[in-house]
Write a protein that holds these residues in place. Sequence first.
Motif, mmCIF file in Angstrom:
data_model
loop_
_atom_site.group_PDB
_atom_site.id
_atom_site.type_symbol
_atom_site.label_atom_id
_atom_site.label_comp_id
_atom_site.label_asym_id
_atom_site.label_seq_id
_atom_site.Cartn_x
_atom_site.Cartn_y
_atom_site.Cartn_z
ATOM 1 N N GLU A 42 -23.363 -11.406 20.993
ATOM 2 C CA GLU A 42 -23.417 -11.899 22.360
ATOM 3 C C GLU A 42 -22.485 -13.089 22.553
ATOM 4 N N ILE A 43 -22.162 -13.338 23.826
ATOM 5 C CA ILE A 43 -21.340 -14.495 24.184
ATOM 6 C C ILE A 43 -22.234 -15.725 24.253
ATOM 7 N N CYS A 44 -21.806 -16.814 23.624
ATOM 8 C CA CYS A 44 -22.588 -18.053 23.719
ATOM 9 C C CYS A 44 -21.800 -19.195 24.372
ATOM 10 N N HIS A 45 -20.523 -18.968 24.715
ATOM 11 C CA HIS A 45 -19.747 -19.984 25.421
ATOM 12 C C HIS A 45 -18.578 -19.322 26.137
ATOM 13 N N ILE A 46 -18.427 -19.616 27.429
ATOM 14 C CA ILE A 46 -17.296 -19.135 28.228
ATOM 15 C C ILE A 46 -16.416 -20.330 28.561
ATOM 16 N N VAL A 90 -10.707 -25.797 35.435
ATOM 17 C CA VAL A 90 -11.382 -25.494 34.178
ATOM 18 C C VAL A 90 -12.799 -25.020 34.447
ATOM 19 N N TYR A 91 -13.208 -23.993 33.725
ATOM 20 C CA TYR A 91 -14.602 -23.554 33.742
ATOM 21 C C TYR A 91 -15.103 -23.521 32.312
ATOM 22 N N SER A 92 -16.280 -24.097 32.093
ATOM 23 C CA SER A 92 -16.868 -24.101 30.757
ATOM 24 C C SER A 92 -18.380 -24.059 30.884
ATOM 25 N N GLN A 93 -18.999 -23.076 30.217
ATOM 26 C CA GLN A 93 -20.448 -22.934 30.287
ATOM 27 C C GLN A 93 -20.978 -22.332 28.995
ATOM 28 N N MET A 116 -37.330 -25.735 19.204
ATOM 29 C CA MET A 116 -38.035 -26.997 19.458
ATOM 30 C C MET A 116 -39.133 -26.738 20.472
ATOM 31 N N ASP A 117 -40.362 -27.039 20.070
ATOM 32 C CA ASP A 117 -41.521 -26.800 20.944
ATOM 33 C C ASP A 117 -41.564 -25.340 21.398
ATOM 34 N N HIS A 118 -41.297 -24.426 20.451
ATOM 35 C CA HIS A 118 -41.339 -22.989 20.698
ATOM 36 C C HIS A 118 -40.282 -22.540 21.697
ATOM 37 N N GLN A 119 -39.215 -23.312 21.858
ATOM 38 C CA GLN A 119 -38.116 -22.932 22.735
ATOM 39 C C GLN A 119 -36.813 -22.908 21.939
ATOM 40 N N ARG A 120 -35.985 -21.883 22.191
ATOM 41 C CA ARG A 120 -34.695 -21.770 21.511
ATOM 42 C C ARG A 120 -33.653 -22.606 22.244
ATOM 43 N N MET A 121 -32.871 -23.345 21.483
ATOM 44 C CA MET A 121 -31.825 -24.185 22.058
ATOM 45 C C MET A 121 -30.584 -24.135 21.181
ATOM 46 N N LEU A 122 -29.431 -24.475 21.800
ATOM 47 C CA LEU A 122 -28.176 -24.577 21.062
ATOM 48 C C LEU A 122 -27.923 -26.036 20.696
ATOM 49 N N THR A 133 -27.536 -25.216 28.305
ATOM 50 C CA THR A 133 -27.199 -23.796 28.396
ATOM 51 C C THR A 133 -27.801 -23.164 29.650
ATOM 52 N N LYS A 134 -27.316 -21.968 29.934
ATOM 53 C CA LYS A 134 -27.872 -21.121 30.984
ATOM 54 C C LYS A 134 -28.173 -19.752 30.389
ATOM 55 N N SER A 135 -28.946 -18.973 31.114
ATOM 56 C CA SER A 135 -29.166 -17.594 30.693
ATOM 57 C C SER A 135 -27.880 -16.808 30.896
ATOM 58 N N GLU A 136 -27.775 -15.682 30.231
ATOM 59 C CA GLU A 136 -26.544 -14.895 30.290
ATOM 60 C C GLU A 136 -26.228 -14.439 31.703
ATOM 61 N N ILE A 137 -27.223 -13.950 32.429
ATOM 62 C CA ILE A 137 -26.958 -13.440 33.774
ATOM 63 C C ILE A 137 -26.562 -14.574 34.727
ATOM 64 N N SER A 138 -27.187 -15.742 34.599
ATOM 65 C CA SER A 138 -26.830 -16.873 35.465
ATOM 66 C C SER A 138 -25.412 -17.348 35.195
ATOM 67 N N ALA A 139 -25.051 -17.416 33.923
ATOM 68 C CA ALA A 139 -23.699 -17.859 33.561
ATOM 69 C C ALA A 139 -22.645 -16.877 34.062
ATOM 70 N N LEU A 140 -22.907 -15.577 33.925
ATOM 71 C CA LEU A 140 -21.943 -14.581 34.391
ATOM 72 C C LEU A 140 -21.783 -14.622 35.905
ATOM 73 N N GLN A 141 -22.879 -14.786 36.620
ATOM 74 C CA GLN A 141 -22.795 -14.856 38.081
ATOM 75 C C GLN A 141 -22.055 -16.112 38.536
#
Length: 434
Positions: A42-46, A90-93, A116-122, A133-141
């Motif tokens: 998966e993509i983790c940075h655009i 520039v766009y970076s997400q 951390m606290d049962h949540q995944r983070m980068l 971060t954002k979810s994949e669909i939010s970042a693509l939109q």
Amino acid sequence: MNGVVENGENKMEDKSKSGLPAGKYKVVIYDFETTGKSLVDEICHIGCYANSPKQEEQVPVENGDGGEKDTNGESETKPGKEQQTTDPLVYSQYIMPHRNLSYSARNAHNLVVVSMDHQRMLRDTNSGRLVKTKSEISALQDWMKWLEKVKDDCDGIILVHHAHDKARDLQVPLLLISLARYNLVQRFSTIVKGFCNSVNVISDLGDKSLITSLSLRSLCKTVLKDTSLSTRTASHRCRRIHDILVQVVNDSDKDTDNNNLIADKVSAYATSVPSEEAKVRHLEALQKAQYSMRPIFVEFFRDGYKMRTRMVGIRRCLAEHGLDYAKLTDLAKQDKLIAELEKVSIEDPDNKTLMVNTVKDHFKEKSSAKKNPSSPTVNGASEHVAGEGKGQGDGGKGQEDGGKSQEDGGKGKEDGDKGRGNQNANGDAPQVNN
């Protein structure tokens, strides 16, 4: 894609026939950071950079997070806050992936998934900071909204990336797979009309006496004459690719405006979105064929990095030849396996010999196993059954002996009672102790 003629004008016509019509296009440089190097990743940075003549002189001195400018007039952001740029070019997400990053991806991108606290983070491994971060669909939109603004009144956008290792280039396939996951391909196709690998442009138009390698760091040295330029993040790499393209295009034609010339030159090497979708389907079929042949190579994957790399390459060559496990099985049954394996194209003769021996030995063992079913298991089972029967026979014999003993005991008791009865009949009373 159709064949390319050496003449520049013919090359332009040939590329247009591949699916990208003539028109007014705008070039956007993009780069991804991914969780790995396969189609399931998966993509983790655009990161993106758009060259616009209206905004060329409006690049701000610093980003919204207070980053300092580097020596190239570009703001150097703090780790983990790169996406908060105020630069309209520039766009970076960053994107929160569902998969963890592979070992090589963690080292290359300096990113790791933490919980951390049962949540995944980068987390940025260099600074130790968490990345927003954002979810994949939010970042693509959001990215498509940014691309629509960049497109403005043009016919469309050509997305340009840099992949000097073409055999492992998954930038476009991973993007199209991500868009298809949310039914966004159709909307994306109205904005983006084509894709281009900058390596094709640079290798054709660049000064071959200076360019010794097509890797980005080497091009910064040979084309831009600066080895201190940052290529740490996707956004930095996009700016470097743009500057290299400008330099290469200027050297090839110095009498034309940079922005129009880049778009004209790049469009000659661009491929359309439908043609890239066909490539994705082909890659998915290749991957399926490779996974089907895992039983042949799985034991070699544990023999270290070098052997694993050789076997992965051999497996890919077999898949590109149109073979999978089912076809290899049929060929082995028809005694045509060796003849077909000799037709597989592998440059290294040692790897070809290894491939033939590995596949041949696998199906040889498989056929011998069918002819002679696993002897130890059958013999063991037979011995178990024989032992069990013998035990049951011995148990029956023991029961018979026990019954005989009981019968003898009953006979002895009967004789004793008979003796006492005779004694009483003779008048001998039993003695009683007072």
